[in-house]
Design an enzyme around this catalytic site. Structure first.
Site, PDB file in Angstrom:
ATOM      1  CE  LYS A   1     -12.359 -12.488 -11.761  1.00 53.90           C
ATOM      2  NZ  LYS A   1     -11.198 -11.746 -11.241  1.00 53.90           N
TER       3      LYS A   1
ATOM      4  CG  HIS B   1       2.051  -3.356 -14.936  1.00 54.20           C
ATOM      5  ND1 HIS B   1       1.619  -4.477 -14.250  1.00 54.20           N
ATOM      6  CD2 HIS B   1       3.091  -3.758 -15.704  1.00 54.20           C
ATOM      7  CE1 HIS B   1       2.368  -5.510 -14.609  1.00 54.20           C
ATOM      8  NE2 HIS B   1       3.266  -5.099 -15.491  1.00 54.20           N
TER       9      HIS B   1
ATOM     10  CG  ASN C   1      -3.327  -1.519 -13.058  1.00 54.85           C
ATOM     11  OD1 ASN C   1      -3.195  -1.548 -11.823  1.00 54.85           O
ATOM     12  ND2 ASN C   1      -2.689  -2.368 -13.845  1.00 54.85           N
TER      13      ASN C   1
ATOM     14  CB  ILE D   1     -11.231  -5.480 -13.028  1.00 57.50           C
ATOM     15  CG1 ILE D   1     -10.232  -4.783 -12.089  1.00 57.50           C
ATOM     16  CG2 ILE D   1     -12.617  -4.874 -12.921  1.00 57.50           C
ATOM     17  CD1 ILE D   1     -10.621  -4.769 -10.636  1.00 57.50           C
TER      18      ILE D   1
ATOM     19  N   GLY E   1       0.781  -1.237   0.000  1.00 56.59           N
ATOM     20  CA  GLY E   1       0.000   0.000   0.000  1.00 56.59           C
ATOM     21  C   GLY E   1       0.812   1.286   0.000  1.00 56.59           C
TER      22      GLY E   1
ATOM     23  CG  ASN F   1       1.784   3.144  -5.831  1.00 53.43           C
ATOM     24  OD1 ASN F   1       2.168   4.132  -6.455  1.00 53.43           O
ATOM     25  ND2 ASN F   1       2.402   1.978  -5.887  1.00 53.43           N
TER      26      ASN F   1
ATOM     27  NE  ARG G   1      -8.338 -11.688  -5.367  1.00 49.10           N
ATOM     28  CZ  ARG G   1      -8.326 -13.019  -5.383  1.00 49.10           C
ATOM     29  NH1 ARG G   1      -8.906 -13.688  -6.359  1.00 49.10           N
ATOM     30  NH2 ARG G   1      -7.747 -13.684  -4.407  1.00 49.10           N
TER      31      ARG G   1
HETATM   32  C1  GAR Z   1       3.243  -1.506  -7.414  1.00 44.80           C
HETATM   33  O1  GAR Z   1       4.586  -1.533  -7.836  1.00 44.80           O
HETATM   34  C2  GAR Z   1       2.307  -1.685  -8.599  1.00 44.80           C
HETATM   35  O2  GAR Z   1       2.807  -1.116  -9.780  1.00 44.80           O
HETATM   36  C3  GAR Z   1       2.231  -3.184  -8.718  1.00 44.80           C
HETATM   37  O3  GAR Z   1       2.158  -3.621  -7.393  1.00 44.80           O
HETATM   38  C4  GAR Z   1       2.934  -2.742  -6.573  1.00 44.80           C
HETATM   39  C5  GAR Z   1       2.129  -2.382  -5.329  1.00 44.80           C
HETATM   40  O4  GAR Z   1       2.923  -1.690  -4.420  1.00 44.80           O
HETATM   41  N1  GAR Z   1       1.091  -3.596  -9.490  1.00 44.80           N
HETATM   42  C6  GAR Z   1       1.096  -4.646 -10.305  1.00 44.80           C
HETATM   43  O5  GAR Z   1       2.041  -5.394 -10.428  1.00 44.80           O
HETATM   44  C7  GAR Z   1      -0.198  -4.849 -11.080  1.00 44.80           C
HETATM   45  N2  GAR Z   1      -0.054  -5.847 -12.084  1.00 44.80           N
HETATM   46  P1  GAR Z   1       2.233  -0.952  -3.176  1.00 44.80           P
HETATM   47  O6  GAR Z   1       1.250  -1.957  -2.564  1.00 44.80           O
HETATM   48  O7  GAR Z   1       3.343  -0.638  -2.256  1.00 44.80           O
HETATM   49  O8  GAR Z   1       1.521   0.272  -3.701  1.00 44.80           O
END
Ligand code: GAR
Length: 207
Positions: A74, A118, A116, A102, A20, A22, A100
């Protein structure tokens, strides 16, 4: 935050499954920046014990955290999520490490309203292990992508990308940290531009 400040802000829900960071960044920007256009009214998680849920609870944000495996499928899980999203008047769904895919229930309720982030330069390295996969492929450069969500895995229209260099011999942990630093800058910038109608003007800076 006083009521008057909250009023003009777009109600968003952040979906998260992990640490978490972000989510934390978006909560911090909301607190610190008077001109920030969004208000996190709900955090949704498929992992009730994850750190993202604890961060939201600490901040006093409403949380919906349930295990999808406790539902028949789901669609049933997403119907429950949707009920809460509607109760909270959510306009945009912001995925921040939500691991997950969507499903149609939420995609149809929020067409082109799910964002999103990534940790790669999509279409390279989609999926759950983008950072590990980039290292295994030996690339000298990876990055961060922000895109609208469609029915695919990390597909959907790309709104912004930032490059991140990969040093020789770099560990996954070090690269992830470098990527996180970029994500924490880029995601708020894209959300701000999107919600204030300035996306096309800003896009040139990110390309
Ligand atoms: C982030 O780096 C995000 O880009 C990635 O998960 C991490 C979550 O970090 N998302 C993916 O890989 C989606 N396919 P956080 O929980 O510290 O924000």
């Amino acid at each position: 935050m006083v009521e008057a400040e909250a009023r003009g802000r777009v109600p968003i829900a952040v979906f998260a499954s992990g640490t978490g960071t972000n989510l934390q960044r978006l909560m911090d920007v909301e607190q610190e920046d008077q001109a920030w256009p969004a208000q996190i009214r709900l955090v949704v998680s498929d992992k009730p014990d994850c750190l993202a849920v604890a961060r939201a609870q600490r901040a006093g944000i409403r949380v919906f955290a349930r295990q999808p495996r406790d539902y028949p499928d789901k669609a049933a899980f997403e119907r429950d999520v949707l009920e809460v999203l509607r109760e909270c008047g959510i306009a945009w769904i912001i995925l921040a490490g939500y691991m997950r895919i969507i499903g149609p229930t939420l995609l149809e309720a929020y067409p082109n309203r799910i964002l999103n982030i990534h940790p790669s330069l999509l279409p390279a390295f989609p999926g759950r292990h983008a950072v590990r996969d980039a290292l295994a492929a030996g690339v000298r450069e990876t990055g961060v992508t922000v895109h609208l969500v469609d029915e695919g895995i990390d597909t959907g229209p790309i709104l912004a990308q930032t490059r991140v260099p990969v040093d020789p011999g770099m560990t996954e942990e070090a690269l992830l940290e470098r990527i996180h630093r970029v994500e924490h800058e880029l995601y708020p910038q894209v959300i701000r531009a999107l919600l204030t109608g300035r996306l096309s003007e800003k896009r040139r800076e990110w390309d």
